[in-house]
Scaffold this motif. Structure first.
Motif, PDB file in Angstrom:
ATOM      1  N   GLY A  66       0.783  -1.230   0.000  1.00  0.00           N
ATOM      2  CA  GLY A  66       0.000   0.000   0.000  1.00  0.00           C
ATOM      3  C   GLY A  66       0.814   1.279   0.000  1.00  0.00           C
ATOM      4  N   ALA A  67       2.126   1.197  -0.075  1.00  0.00           N
ATOM      5  CA  ALA A  67       2.952   2.409  -0.033  1.00  0.00           C
ATOM      6  C   ALA A  67       2.767   3.230  -1.302  1.00  0.00           C
ATOM      7  CB  ALA A  67       4.415   2.044   0.155  1.00  0.00           C
ATOM      8  N   ARG A  68       2.559   4.537  -1.116  1.00  0.00           N
ATOM      9  CA  ARG A  68       2.471   5.464  -2.249  1.00  0.00           C
ATOM     10  C   ARG A  68       3.749   6.281  -2.399  1.00  0.00           C
ATOM     11  NH1 ARG A  68      -2.921   6.576  -3.874  1.00  0.00           N
ATOM     12  NH2 ARG A  68      -1.937   7.859  -5.482  1.00  0.00           N
ATOM     13  N   VAL A  69       4.547   6.345  -1.343  1.00  0.00           N
ATOM     14  CA  VAL A  69       5.814   7.067  -1.367  1.00  0.00           C
ATOM     15  C   VAL A  69       6.877   6.187  -0.714  1.00  0.00           C
ATOM     16  CG1 VAL A  69       7.060   9.172  -0.719  1.00  0.00           C
ATOM     17  CG2 VAL A  69       4.577   9.252  -1.080  1.00  0.00           C
ATOM     18  N   VAL A  70       7.986   5.991  -1.399  1.00  0.00           N
ATOM     19  CA  VAL A  70       9.138   5.297  -0.824  1.00  0.00           C
ATOM     20  C   VAL A  70      10.331   6.242  -0.909  1.00  0.00           C
ATOM     21  CG1 VAL A  70      10.764   3.388  -1.015  1.00  0.00           C
ATOM     22  CG2 VAL A  70       8.320   2.990  -1.396  1.00  0.00           C
ATOM     23  N   VAL A  71      10.922   6.551   0.216  1.00  0.00           N
ATOM     24  CA  VAL A  71      12.154   7.335   0.231  1.00  0.00           C
ATOM     25  C   VAL A  71      13.276   6.424   0.698  1.00  0.00           C
ATOM     26  CG1 VAL A  71      11.021   9.562   0.560  1.00  0.00           C
ATOM     27  CG2 VAL A  71      11.693   8.237   2.549  1.00  0.00           C
ATOM     28  N   MET A  72      14.448   6.579   0.091  1.00  0.00           N
ATOM     29  CA  MET A  72      15.525   5.646   0.410  1.00  0.00           C
ATOM     30  C   MET A  72      16.876   6.226   0.041  1.00  0.00           C
ATOM     31  SD  MET A  72      15.068   2.790  -2.630  1.00  0.00           S
ATOM     32  CE  MET A  72      16.655   2.010  -2.321  1.00  0.00           C
ATOM     33  N   ARG A  73      17.889   5.755   0.753  1.00  0.00           N
ATOM     34  CA  ARG A  73      19.269   5.991   0.342  1.00  0.00           C
ATOM     35  C   ARG A  73      19.631   4.950  -0.701  1.00  0.00           C
ATOM     36  NH1 ARG A  73      22.715   9.826   3.067  1.00  0.00           N
ATOM     37  NH2 ARG A  73      24.229   8.983   1.593  1.00  0.00           N
ATOM     38  N   LEU A  74      20.281   5.384  -1.757  1.00  0.00           N
ATOM     39  CA  LEU A  74      20.745   4.434  -2.753  1.00  0.00           C
ATOM     40  C   LEU A  74      21.894   3.614  -2.167  1.00  0.00           C
ATOM     41  CD1 LEU A  74      20.683   6.763  -5.849  1.00  0.00           C
ATOM     42  CD2 LEU A  74      19.363   4.651  -5.611  1.00  0.00           C
ATOM     43  N   PRO A  75      21.752   2.311  -2.107  1.00  0.00           N
ATOM     44  CA  PRO A  75      22.838   1.487  -1.566  1.00  0.00           C
ATOM     45  C   PRO A  75      24.011   1.458  -2.529  1.00  0.00           C
ATOM     46  CG  PRO A  75      21.125   0.100  -2.476  1.00  0.00           C
ATOM     47  CD  PRO A  75      20.612   1.508  -2.564  1.00  0.00           C
ATOM     48  N   ARG A  76      25.195   1.249  -2.000  1.00  0.00           N
ATOM     49  CA  ARG A  76      26.369   1.174  -2.859  1.00  0.00           C
ATOM     50  C   ARG A  76      26.384  -0.128  -3.651  1.00  0.00           C
ATOM     51  NH1 ARG A  76      31.370   3.184   0.805  1.00  0.00           N
ATOM     52  NH2 ARG A  76      32.391   3.344  -1.235  1.00  0.00           N
ATOM     53  N   SER A  77      25.690  -1.140  -3.160  1.00  0.00           N
ATOM     54  CA  SER A  77      25.608  -2.422  -3.859  1.00  0.00           C
ATOM     55  C   SER A  77      24.477  -2.383  -4.882  1.00  0.00           C
ATOM     56  CB  SER A  77      25.354  -3.546  -2.849  1.00  0.00           C
ATOM     57  OG  SER A  77      24.872  -4.701  -3.494  1.00  0.00           O
ATOM     58  N   LEU A  78      24.797  -2.668  -6.131  1.00  0.00           N
ATOM     59  CA  LEU A  78      23.766  -2.721  -7.169  1.00  0.00           C
ATOM     60  C   LEU A  78      22.815  -3.891  -6.941  1.00  0.00           C
ATOM     61  CD1 LEU A  78      25.876  -1.858 -10.347  1.00  0.00           C
ATOM     62  CD2 LEU A  78      24.439  -0.324  -8.985  1.00  0.00           C
ATOM     63  N   ASP A  79      23.321  -4.990  -6.403  1.00  0.00           N
ATOM     64  CA  ASP A  79      22.448  -6.123  -6.097  1.00  0.00           C
ATOM     65  C   ASP A  79      21.420  -5.748  -5.035  1.00  0.00           C
ATOM     66  OD1 ASP A  79      23.612  -7.815  -7.903  1.00  0.00           O
ATOM     67  OD2 ASP A  79      24.867  -8.861  -6.446  1.00  0.00           O
TER      68      ASP A  79
END
Length: 397
Positions: free
Chosen positions: A124-137
C-alpha cells in the motif's frame, strides 16, 4: 517498453516534487550504538536533498503510505514524520541502524514502525524514500520488492552522494519501473525518481522472486546463497578463501564454534560440513547477511547444526562459553572506513571465549591488528601470511 531517464527540467510542472521541509535539527542525530565512526555526523546532504525533493509527497501522504529503506541512522524516517507523514514504516539492514533510529526518534519525540524486509514493509505504499545502496544487487532486490508489492501509483525518491552513484542504478530501476527521472545535483548529492512499477508483469514477478542468488563452488563442496548487499555476494572473497585454507588445525576438539560477522555464512557451513560433530552459531548485524547465512546452511543440508542470529557482535553469547570463534572483520561503517568495528569484535570475542579457546582471524596485513588482538583476546600467533592477508590465532588465557 522504452525507459526514460530525464533531468528535472524536462519534467512536467505537475510532477515537480521539490517542497519545503520543515526545519529539522539533524545535528541532534547520533550514530549510537554504531561503534564504527560513532563520532561522525549521523546525516548528510543527501538525506536533506531526498527529503526536500519528497516534501510535497510526504505532506500529502495518507497514514501507512510512506516507507523508508536503508536509512542509515534515522534521518529519513524522522524527517518524513516531521514533514507530515504519519505511521511511517522503515526497514534498515543493520541492527545497529535500527537501534540508532529508535534512539533518535525518541530524541525527536516521534514514532516510526520498524519492519522486516518483506512484502508487508511496502504494501500500500504510495511514497518510498531511500538511500541508494552502494551495492547494485541490493538496489535490484529493493526495487523488485517495491515494484511487486507497493501501490501502483508509488513514487520512489532515492538519493545518495554522487561519488557513490552510477548510471547502472538508473538501469536497475528501469528494469521494474516505467519511468526514471534524475534531479539536479546539490551539495554533491543527487536524487532518482522512479514511477510506474511493473510488478504485476512477468518480468517484475520473476525479479521479486530471484533472491537469494546461489552459486556452487565445487572446490569447497559448498553452495553459497546471498541476498543483495551481502559482502562478496555468492563469490568466495580472497581473504576468506585464504582463511579456510588454514582452519583444519583450529581447535580440532571444539564441539561448538562461532562464525562472527558471518556474511553469507560460508565459514559456518564449511565448518559444519567438514566437522560433522560440531554445532555453529553464525551472527551478523546485517539482516540480509543473516538471511543469506540461513539460506546457505539450508542449501548445504547443515541447517540443523548452524544457528543464525542477527545481532551486534556476540551480544547474545554468554561470557567464557565458546571454544572457537572465526572472524573476517569488516572495516566499513556506512561509507566510513573505521578500525573501531574490528576492535569491537575483538573485545566481544575475548569476552565470549572460554579459557583456552581461540579466535582465528584473517585481516589485511597493513592494518597491523596483532597488538590489538594481544591486548583484547590474548597471546597471538601468526598462522599464515601472503602478499595481502595475515591469519592469526589468539588464545584466551
Amino acid at each position: 517498453m522504452r525507459r526514460r531517464y530525464r533531468c528535472r527540467p524536462a519534467m512536467p510542472e505537475s510532477l515537480s516534487l521539490t517542497g519545503n521541509l520543515p526545519d529539522v535539527d539533524f545535528s541532534l542525530l547520533r550514530r549510537d550504538p554504531d561503534v564504527g565512526g560513532a563520532d561522525l555526523p549521523a546525516s548528510d546532504a543527501a538525506d536533506r536533498l531526498i527529503l526536500d525533493e519528497a516534501a510535497d509527497l510526504l505532506a500529502a501522504s495518507a497514514p501507512h503510505a510512506v516507507t523508508v529503506f536503508d536509512d542509515a541512522y534515522g534521518a529519513l524516517a524522522i524527517g518524513a514524520t516531521v514533514g507530515g507523514a504519519t505511521a511511517v514504516r522503515s526497514h534498515q539492514d543493520l541492527i545497529t541502524g535500527e537501534r540508532a533510529l529508535a534512539r533518535n526518534a525518541e530524541r525527536f519525540g516521534v514514532s516510526v514502525e520498524q519492519c522486516a524486509f518483506d512484502a508487508a514493509a511496502v504494501a500500500g505504499a504510495r511514497v518510498v524514500v531511500m538511500r541508494l545502496p552502494r551495492s547494485l544487487d541490493r538496489l535490484a532486490e529493493v526495487a523488485a520488492l517495491i515494484a511487486a508489492h507497493a501501490d501502483p501509483e508509488v513514487v520512489v525518491v532515492a538519493g545518495g552522494r554522487i561519488k557513490h552513484m552510477s548510471v547502472a542504478m538508473n538501469d536497475i530501476l528501469g528494469e521494474v519501473f516505467d519511468r526514471v527521472d534524475v534531479s539536479h545535483a546539490r551539495q554533491k548529492s543527487r536524487v532518482l525518481f522512479a514511477r510506474g512499477p511493473r510488478g504485476a508483469q512477468k518480468s517484475g514477478a520473476e525479479k521479486s522472486g530471484f533472491w537469494p542468488q546461489t552459486q556452487r563452488h565445487d572446490d569447497l563442496g559448498l553452495t553459497l546463497a546471498a541476498h543483495g548487499g551481502v559482502f562478496a555476494g555468492t563469490r568466495v572473497d580472497v581473504g576468506t578463501r585464504f582463511l579456510l585454507s588454514t582452519l583444519d588445525p583450529a581447535v580440532p576438539y571444539a564441539r561448538t564454534a562461532v562464525d562472527l560477522a558471518c556474511g553469507s555464512g560460508l565459514v559456518a557451513s564449511w565448518l559444519a560440513t567438514s566437522r560433522p560433530s560440531i554445532t555453529v552459531l553464525a551472527t551478523d548485524r546485517s539482516a540480509a547477511a543473516a538471511a543469506s547465512a540461513r539460506a546457505t546452511a539450508a542449501a548445504n543440508n547443515v541447517a540443523d547444526r548452524v544457528t543464525v542470529t542477527q545481532s551486534d557482535g556476540l551480544e547474545s553469547v554468554a561470557d567464557a562459553s565458546q571454544e572457537l570463534v572465526i572472524l573476517n572483520p569488516p572495516f566499513h561503517s556506512d561509507a566510513a572506513i573505521s578500525t573501531d568495528i574490528a576492535r569491537h569484535l575483538f573485545v566481544d570475542a575475548g569476552r565470549a571465549l572460554a579459557p583456552g579457546g581461540e579466535l582465528w582471524c584473517v585481516w589485511n596485513s597493513h592494518l597491523r591488528y596483532r597488538p590489538v588482538l594481544e591486548k583484547e583476546v590474548g597471546p597471538t600467533r601468526q598462522i599464515a601470511r601472503n602478499s595481502k592477508f595475515t591469519v592469526t590465532a589468539s588464545r584466551k588465557p
